[in-house]
Scaffold this active site. Structure first.
Site, PDB file in Angstrom:
ATOM      1  N   HIS A   1      17.260  25.520  -1.335  1.00 24.96           N
ATOM      2  CA  HIS A   1      18.003  26.352  -0.376  1.00 24.96           C
ATOM      3  C   HIS A   1      19.435  26.596  -0.833  1.00 24.96           C
ATOM      4  CE1 HIS A   1      19.314  22.552   1.796  1.00 24.96           C
ATOM      5  NE2 HIS A   1      20.374  23.268   2.047  1.00 24.96           N
TER       6      HIS A   1
ATOM      7  N   ASP B   1      12.505  20.603  -2.041  1.00 28.04           N
ATOM      8  CA  ASP B   1      13.736  21.397  -1.944  1.00 28.04           C
ATOM      9  C   ASP B   1      14.627  21.206  -3.179  1.00 28.04           C
ATOM     10  OD1 ASP B   1      15.809  22.934  -1.031  1.00 28.04           O
ATOM     11  OD2 ASP B   1      15.944  21.990   0.934  1.00 28.04           O
TER      12      ASP B   1
ATOM     13  N   SER C   1      23.942  18.849   0.771  1.00 27.88           N
ATOM     14  CA  SER C   1      22.686  19.382   0.261  1.00 27.88           C
ATOM     15  C   SER C   1      22.722  19.409  -1.250  1.00 27.88           C
ATOM     16  CB  SER C   1      22.448  20.791   0.776  1.00 27.88           C
ATOM     17  OG  SER C   1      21.813  20.732   2.009  1.00 27.88           O
TER      18      SER C   1
HETATM   19  N1  ARG Z   1      18.919  21.856   7.701  1.00 23.02           N
HETATM   20  C1  ARG Z   1      19.233  21.847   6.308  1.00 23.02           C
HETATM   21  C2  ARG Z   1      20.739  22.048   6.102  1.00 23.02           C
HETATM   22  O1  ARG Z   1      21.526  22.524   6.621  1.00 23.02           O
HETATM   23  C3  ARG Z   1      18.413  22.769   5.482  1.00 23.02           C
HETATM   24  C4  ARG Z   1      18.612  24.243   5.708  1.00 23.02           C
HETATM   25  C5  ARG Z   1      17.734  25.113   4.857  1.00 23.02           C
HETATM   26  N2  ARG Z   1      16.326  25.003   5.157  1.00 23.02           N
HETATM   27  C6  ARG Z   1      15.688  25.740   6.092  1.00 23.02           C
HETATM   28  N3  ARG Z   1      14.417  25.523   6.327  1.00 23.02           N
HETATM   29  N4  ARG Z   1      16.300  26.680   6.781  1.00 23.02           N
HETATM   30  O2  ARG Z   1      21.479  22.542   6.444  1.00 23.02           O
HETATM   31  N1  GLU Z   2      20.985  21.005   4.711  1.00 23.93           N
HETATM   32  C1  GLU Z   2      22.374  20.646   4.737  1.00 23.93           C
HETATM   33  C2  GLU Z   2      23.168  21.461   3.718  1.00 23.93           C
HETATM   34  O1  GLU Z   2      22.823  22.587   3.451  1.00 23.93           O
HETATM   35  C3  GLU Z   2      22.524  19.201   4.481  1.00 23.93           C
HETATM   36  C4  GLU Z   2      21.936  18.478   5.572  1.00 23.93           C
HETATM   37  C5  GLU Z   2      22.955  17.997   6.550  1.00 23.93           C
HETATM   38  O2  GLU Z   2      23.614  18.778   7.250  1.00 23.93           O
HETATM   39  O3  GLU Z   2      23.019  16.763   6.572  1.00 23.93           O
HETATM   40  O4  GLU Z   2      24.201  21.059   3.238  1.00 23.93           O
END
Ligand code: ARG
Ligand code: GLU
Length: 719
Positions: free
Chosen positions: A84, A220, A654
């Site tokens: 991502h 990922d 991330s």
């Molecule tokens: N929740 C994770 C992070 O902020 C992953 C975001 C990307 N993945 C997704 N399925 N949208 O940010």
């Molecule tokens: N998915 C998050 C990112 O894009 C990291 C996960 C979190 O927020 O801990 O940085």
């Protein structure tokens, strides 16, 4: 033993705002944590992690493309980050014929690696404490406004002087809400090339459905490579550039992530607010987030309805859905977590203890009224925050309004504007038009517009509503009738009309453009915001920042008295940090327990060819059926996919390396568990867990699935 530890923990958490096992530590000061880390099982030293004189692990961690973390895993500058995080570049290089998002991409030689114009990888070279220099001239008598001015000037002077003497990028960052300042020297790599990416049904497996949730089965990751000039320096893209030879690269462990093991995460957490007063957390979690969650939920319902009906629309709105949905889901988790954890009450108890402590000494006069003053300022701030939230979650979600906004400059063109400038504006507008219509579906936008405008009208008091809304209320029989008129009269719903208009554009047509109802609507809400919301918001925000600086200073003194041997960690601010914790499952609620890892079996259980997020390719199924995992299998014979641990991470982490006791790579951090998303405001080690993809799954996909074993051969593997 367990019991004493538990009692100690409860006592500690009552007295200060910092609990055991939490914290994002400044690597330069990691000596302070070394003992605890080693007691938890770490076999290396703080100096191995961060050293300015010798090569150390910090030489293998970068801020990837401004928002994520990446780590170097070979002598030839090979870099890993999340799928991502690399997503935009994978998309950038994709076309209908070469759809790397769907099918994945693997460079089979260095010649095939793809340049990414505008990308960056930033590596910290060193950092120094410059607090004294930044605060030079600040005294007890200095007012807040004077202080801000002094700090700004000192910062500028110091940065310029440092830049004049160095080839590196220099940034100065405030820590502890302006109580400390560090100057950071960075090397900025700009030639970073895409090397590989799995297909989205591996790299994004589970999609938004599984986002923020454990158990998780997402591969990922994506692979890049840093290139430098032939003399080894960071440089712009050039064909003559060569792979970067780093001072350090992470060895990769195939030993797996085992329950109870010590781990640490090294990366770039973006922002946390762990030291706010109760009133601020309450406002965030109980006032602002519910509004955003409610509005986004309704928008996402509309997206879903149309996306289910039409596969083309599903793709068009996939990224918009992911973007809105990421915050929507996280904030729901925050609200629930804070409620379950009685977070506001705990903050209130702390505020009370803090104030009582302040009353105990004459030296603490600055802190006596802080908590009640916060109460007043936050109360005054609330309607302005709501106004900002409503604006951004309603009117600015109407796509034709923000699209029309891209024509603002063109609408202001006059006879005096040089033709060159007009041509440039037309070219930009044409590009924006192409991008916009590729992913635009008018029925969604109309439905969203009617819904959000109604919500805006219903939920904001009259004097906090832009004139447009009051006009709708007074002059139109219904919101729907205004929306119908808007979408009929604007030219911005038709790609053909917009392009025709641009083809024939002359300065004399600017006035007509300015009268387009979509652009007028956009300007109306933004003008209202700029005049009636923003100035007061900035003023109150500055006031809060000044108070928070004093509150933070007080908390540091208070903490130092209660815990003389453990520092208080600073909130995340997009600087390099180390956090550590153990691998392990957890119990989010009564009768529910999570294991610490997932396997390929789980992917097969979730498999559903009819649900986009759960499609499994034949190739992966074959590998699963033949159990062809090679040396990447766990000792239990299965293929482990992801695991959780108690590391204090946030957005920006991330792609961060998660490392074992020897500093060997176990995986890539990519998310947190839903129950623990409140950790940006209040960290509770029992439910706040970070989610990582197992490095063995990453290598399995690269090697066995994609046949790009030459990349694994570059790496240093510890079996
Ligand atoms: N929740 C994770 C992070 O902020 C992953 C975001 C990307 N993945 C997704 N399925 N949208 O940010
Ligand atoms: N998915 C998050 C990112 O894009 C990291 C996960 C979190 O927020 O801990 O940085």
């Amino acid at each position: 033993m367990k019991k004493t530890l538990l009692t100690l923990f409860i006592v500690a958490s009552l007295f200060t705002n910092v609990r055991a096992n939490e914290g994002m530590w400044i690597p330069m000061l990691l000596q302070n944590n070394e003992k605890e880390m080693q007691e938890m099982g770490m076999n290396i030293t703080a100096e191995d992690i961060y050293s300015i004189n010798n090569s150390s692990m910090k030489d293998a961690v970068v801020l990837f493309d401004g928002g994520c973390t990446g780590e170097i895993v070979s002598e030839k500058g090979l870099l890993l980050t999340n799928h991502h995080c690399g997503f935009d570049w994978i998309q950038y290089h994709s076309t209908v014929e070469r759809d790397y998002l769907t099918n994945g991409f693997w460079a089979m030689s260095q010649e095939e690696e793809l340049p990414c114009p505008g990308i960056s990888a930033v590596m910290l070279k060193s950092m120094v404490d410059v607090t004294e220099k930044i605060l030079e001239g600040v005294t007890r008598e200095t007012t807040n406004d004077e202080r801000a001015e002094i700090v700004k000037n000192n910062m500028k002077k110091l940065k310029e002087a440092a830049e004049a003497e160095s080839d590196y990028q220099v940034v100065i960052r405030s820590f502890y809400n302006g109580n400390k300042y560090y100057m950071i020297y960075n090397e900025v790599f700009k030639d970073v090339r895409l090397v590989g990416a799995p297909p989205s049904n591996i790299g994004k497996f589970g999609g938004d459905t599984d986002n923020w949730v454990w158990p998780r089965h997402t591969g990922d990751f994506s692979v890049f490579r840093i290139y430098v000039s032939p003399d080894g320096k960071a440089a712009d893209y050039s064909e003559d550039n060569v792979p970067y030879k780093p001072n350090y690269h992470f060895p990769i462990s195939l030993k797996g992530a085992n329950e109870g093991d010590f781990t640490f995460v090294f990366g770039y957490p973006a922002r946390t607010n762990e030291y706010l007063p109760a009133i601020a957390v309450h406002q965030e979690a109980n006032v602002i987030y519910p509004v955003s969650v409610n509005l986004r939920g309704k928008i996402l319902d509309i997206y879903n309805k149309h996306q289910e009906k039409d596969p083309k629309v599903r793709i068009q709105y996939a990224s918009k859905h992911a973007h809105l949905g990421n915050g929507w889901k996280k904030w729901m988790g925050v609200i629930e977590g804070i409620n379950n954890f009685k977070g506001i009450q705990k903050k209130k108890d702390f505020d009370k203890n803090f104030t009582e402590w302040a009353y105990k000494s004459r030296q603490r006069g600055a802190y006596l009224n802080l908590i009640s003053d916060f109460g007043n300022v936050y109360a005054e701030y609330e309607p302005y925050r709501l106004a900002t939230t409503y604006l951004s979650e309603t009117a600015l979600q109407i796509e034709i309004l923000t699209f029309a906004a891209e024509f603002s400059a063109l609408a202001q063109v006059t006879k005096e504007t040089p033709q060159e400038e007009i041509d440039k504006l037309i070219a930009d507008a044409k590009e924006a038009t192409k991008v916009f219509f590729k992913d635009y579906y008018q029925p969604i936008d109309e439905e969203v517009a009617a819904m959000v405008l109604q919500e805006y009208i219903d939920n904001q008091p009259k004097d906090f509503r832009p004139e447009l809304l009051n006009t709708i209320v007074e002059k139109y029989p219904s919101v729907q009738s205004y929306v119908d008129e808007l979408f009929t009269k604007t030219m911005f719903t038709s790609e053909e009309n917009v392009n025709d208009f641009l083809d024939e554009f002359k300065a004399s047509k600017a006035k007509k453009l300015a009268k387009d109802p979509a652009l007028m609507a956009y300007n109306n809400v933004m003008d209202f915001y700029m005049e009636n919301v923003r100035p007061k918001s900035i003023e109150l925000n500055n006031q809060i920042a000044d108070m928070q600086r004093v509150f933070m200073r007080g908390q540091m003194e208070y903490h130092a008295e209660q815990n003389p041997d453990k520092m208080m960690y600073p909130d995340a601010n997009f600087t390099l940090r180390v956090t550590y914790g153990r691998i392990g499952g957890f119990s989010p609620k009564d009768a529910v327990t999570y294991k610490h890892f997932t396997t390929l079996d789980g992917i097969m259980q979730k498999e559903n060819p009819n649900i986009y997020d759960y499609v499994v390719t034949d190739r992966l199924r074959e590998l699963y059926e033949s159990k062809d995992y090679g040396r990447y299998a766990d000792k239990d014979g299965s293929m482990h996919v992801a695991f959780i641990a108690g590391n204090h991470t946030t957005g920006g982490n991330s792609g961060s390396p998660i490392l074992n006791a020897d500093g060997h790579l176990l995986g890539l951090n990519f998310d947190r568990t839903w129950e623990g998303t409140m950790s940006d405001l209040i960290y509770d080690p029992s439910i706040c867990k970070n989610i990582s993809v197992d490095i063995r799954y990453v290598l399995f996909i690269i090697d066995k699935y994609a046949g790009a074993g030459h990349l694994v051969n570059e790496m240093t593997i510890v079996e």
